[in-house]
Design an enzyme around this catalytic site. Structure first.
Site, PDB file in Angstrom:
ATOM      1  N   HIS A 158       0.854  -1.208   0.000  1.00  0.00           N
ATOM      2  CA  HIS A 158       0.000   0.000   0.000  1.00  0.00           C
ATOM      3  C   HIS A 158       0.889   1.258   0.000  1.00  0.00           C
ATOM      4  O   HIS A 158       0.927   2.030   0.974  1.00  0.00           O
ATOM      5  CB  HIS A 158      -0.893  -0.041   1.242  1.00  0.00           C
ATOM      6  CG  HIS A 158      -2.078   0.861   1.195  1.00  0.00           C
ATOM      7  ND1 HIS A 158      -1.984   2.198   0.861  1.00  0.00           N
ATOM      8  CD2 HIS A 158      -3.384   0.631   1.441  1.00  0.00           C
ATOM      9  CE1 HIS A 158      -3.192   2.727   0.916  1.00  0.00           C
ATOM     10  NE2 HIS A 158      -4.061   1.794   1.265  1.00  0.00           N
ATOM     11  N   GLU A 263      -0.633   0.951  -5.646  1.00  0.00           N
ATOM     12  CA  GLU A 263      -0.449  -0.186  -4.750  1.00  0.00           C
ATOM     13  C   GLU A 263      -0.511  -1.511  -5.492  1.00  0.00           C
ATOM     14  O   GLU A 263      -1.588  -2.085  -5.648  1.00  0.00           O
ATOM     15  CB  GLU A 263      -1.561  -0.150  -3.691  1.00  0.00           C
ATOM     16  CG  GLU A 263      -1.850   1.219  -3.123  1.00  0.00           C
ATOM     17  CD  GLU A 263      -3.222   1.301  -2.429  1.00  0.00           C
ATOM     18  OE1 GLU A 263      -3.728   0.285  -1.932  1.00  0.00           O
ATOM     19  OE2 GLU A 263      -3.791   2.402  -2.403  1.00  0.00           O
TER      20      GLU A 263
HETATM   21  C1  BG6 Z   1      -7.018   1.953  -0.401  1.00  0.00           C
HETATM   22  C2  BG6 Z   1      -8.458   1.631  -0.691  1.00  0.00           C
HETATM   23  O1  BG6 Z   1      -6.201   0.879  -0.774  1.00  0.00           O
HETATM   24  O2  BG6 Z   1      -6.854   2.177   0.997  1.00  0.00           O
HETATM   25  C3  BG6 Z   1      -9.351   2.755  -0.191  1.00  0.00           C
HETATM   26  O3  BG6 Z   1      -8.639   1.432  -2.069  1.00  0.00           O
HETATM   27  C4  BG6 Z   1      -9.079   3.035   1.288  1.00  0.00           C
HETATM   28  O4  BG6 Z   1     -10.716   2.398  -0.383  1.00  0.00           O
HETATM   29  C5  BG6 Z   1      -7.589   3.294   1.462  1.00  0.00           C
HETATM   30  O5  BG6 Z   1      -9.844   4.142   1.703  1.00  0.00           O
HETATM   31  C6  BG6 Z   1      -7.155   3.614   2.886  1.00  0.00           C
HETATM   32  O6  BG6 Z   1      -7.552   2.643   3.780  1.00  0.00           O
HETATM   33  P1  BG6 Z   1      -7.277   2.814   5.321  1.00  0.00           P
HETATM   34  O7  BG6 Z   1      -7.848   1.600   5.991  1.00  0.00           O
HETATM   35  O8  BG6 Z   1      -5.782   2.899   5.492  1.00  0.00           O
HETATM   36  O9  BG6 Z   1      -7.941   4.095   5.737  1.00  0.00           O
END
Ligand code: BG6
Length: 298
Positions: A158, A263
């Site tokens: 991510h 990602e």
């Molecule tokens: C991304 C998703 O990978 O992560 C989004 O596609 C999400 O939908 C984002 O909002 C952040 O997620 P988190 O759990 O770190 O707030």
């Protein structure tokens, strides 16, 4: 010293240039800083929690064994938090495995999980994350081994990139790929020759030919080249003004201009791992270079 093992983090330094270095939090094995010749490449929120109280907002959090929230209430990952537990568990630092380029490993297994997570997802797994800091690139390699009953999982790096301005940024080589728009909740074929950004963006591109290099380009200059092995899907996400305003750990509020998540992962479907099997995948983020148009690679 090329590798410093501190209580909560590990710092890698390129022996040829002390200004090329990497900081990895043991919590989540999250890479929170990557400096190349003194220049930071990753975005990290000023309000990111680095004390293990919640997943880090920025850097490279690791998504396993579920991307997002599981929709099937009967699936073994159904009771796990959004994006699973790899990003919110403290990994074991396994040490340095290579001197040049400097390489380290982290491990995660059921013994490192909280009681709650180990009960929620009672499988016998071993994750080994191998991180290599090169002069001009960063390699993250993941292996998932199954030592018990079959299980299914997603994986995702991510990665939060640091940008000059999102409105000057393009993402290249996703044209003609199938994408699922998480905001519109519909699938279609991406037709933009290069993706640009002017509002909230949350799409999952799937089954991208591994020969395609995803590029992040700033005003015609290539910032990042994403080489993927075993990671056919790619999420592209920018929360824009309203969503980032609603995230307590997103700071400053205007910083959606300076970040973009691209990602690579395996999230379109789940990987099934049978007893004794191992799955391995890798991303290499290479800096700079020329624009490559790969629209004709299917
Ligand atoms: C991304 C998703 O990978 O992560 C989004 O596609 C999400 O939908 C984002 O909002 C952040 O997620 P988190 O759990 O770190 O707030």
């Amino acid at each position: 010293m090329p590798v410093e093992d501190l209580p909560s983090k590990v710092i890698l330094t390129d022996p040829l240039d002390p200004n090329t270095n990497l900081t990895i939090l043991k919590y989540g094995a999250t890479i929170i800083s990557w400096k190349n010749h003194g220049q930071e490449q990753l975005w990290l929120s000023e309000e990111a929690r680095l004390d293990g109280s919640k997943p880090v907002r920025g850097g490279i959090p690791l998504v396993f064994p579920i991307f997002g929230k599981q929709k099937d209430p009967k699936h073994p990952t159904a009771s796990l938090p959004q994006h699973g537990f790899a990003r919110s568990s403290t990994w074991e630092f396994l040490g340095q495995t290579m001197e040049s380029p400097v390489t380290v490993q982290f491990g995660l297994g059921p013994e490192h999980l909280s009681k709650e997570m180990a009960t929620a997802w009672p499988f016998d797994f071993t994750l080994i994350l191998t991180i290599t800091l090169k002069e001009n690139s960063l390699v993250t390699n993941i292996s998932v081994a199954n030592e018990g009953a079959p299980f299914e999982f997603n994986w995702l790096f991510h990665t939060y990139y640091r940008l000059n301005d999102i409105t000057d940024t393009l993402v290249n080589n996703l044209v003609d790929q199938t994408c699922y728009d998480q905001l519109l909740t519909t699938s279609y074929i991406e037709k933009a020759p290069a993706i640009s950004f002017h509002e909230e963006f949350d799409r999952v591109y799937s089954q991208i030919n591994p020969a395609r290099t995803i590029q992040i380009i700033d005003k015609g200059k290539v910032l990042f080249n994403l080489h993927r092995d075993g990671l056919p899907d790619c999420v592209v996400w920018n929360p824009w003004a309203k969503k980032s305003a609603a995230m307590a750990d997103f700071m400053p509020k205007s910083a959606f201009h300076q970040m973009l998540c691209v990602e690579p992962g395996y999230v379109h479907s789940m990987i099934t791992l049978m007893p004794g099997e191992k799955w391995v995948a890798e991303q290499e983020i290479e800096l700079g270079g020329e624009i490559k148009i790969q629209a004709n690679i299917y």
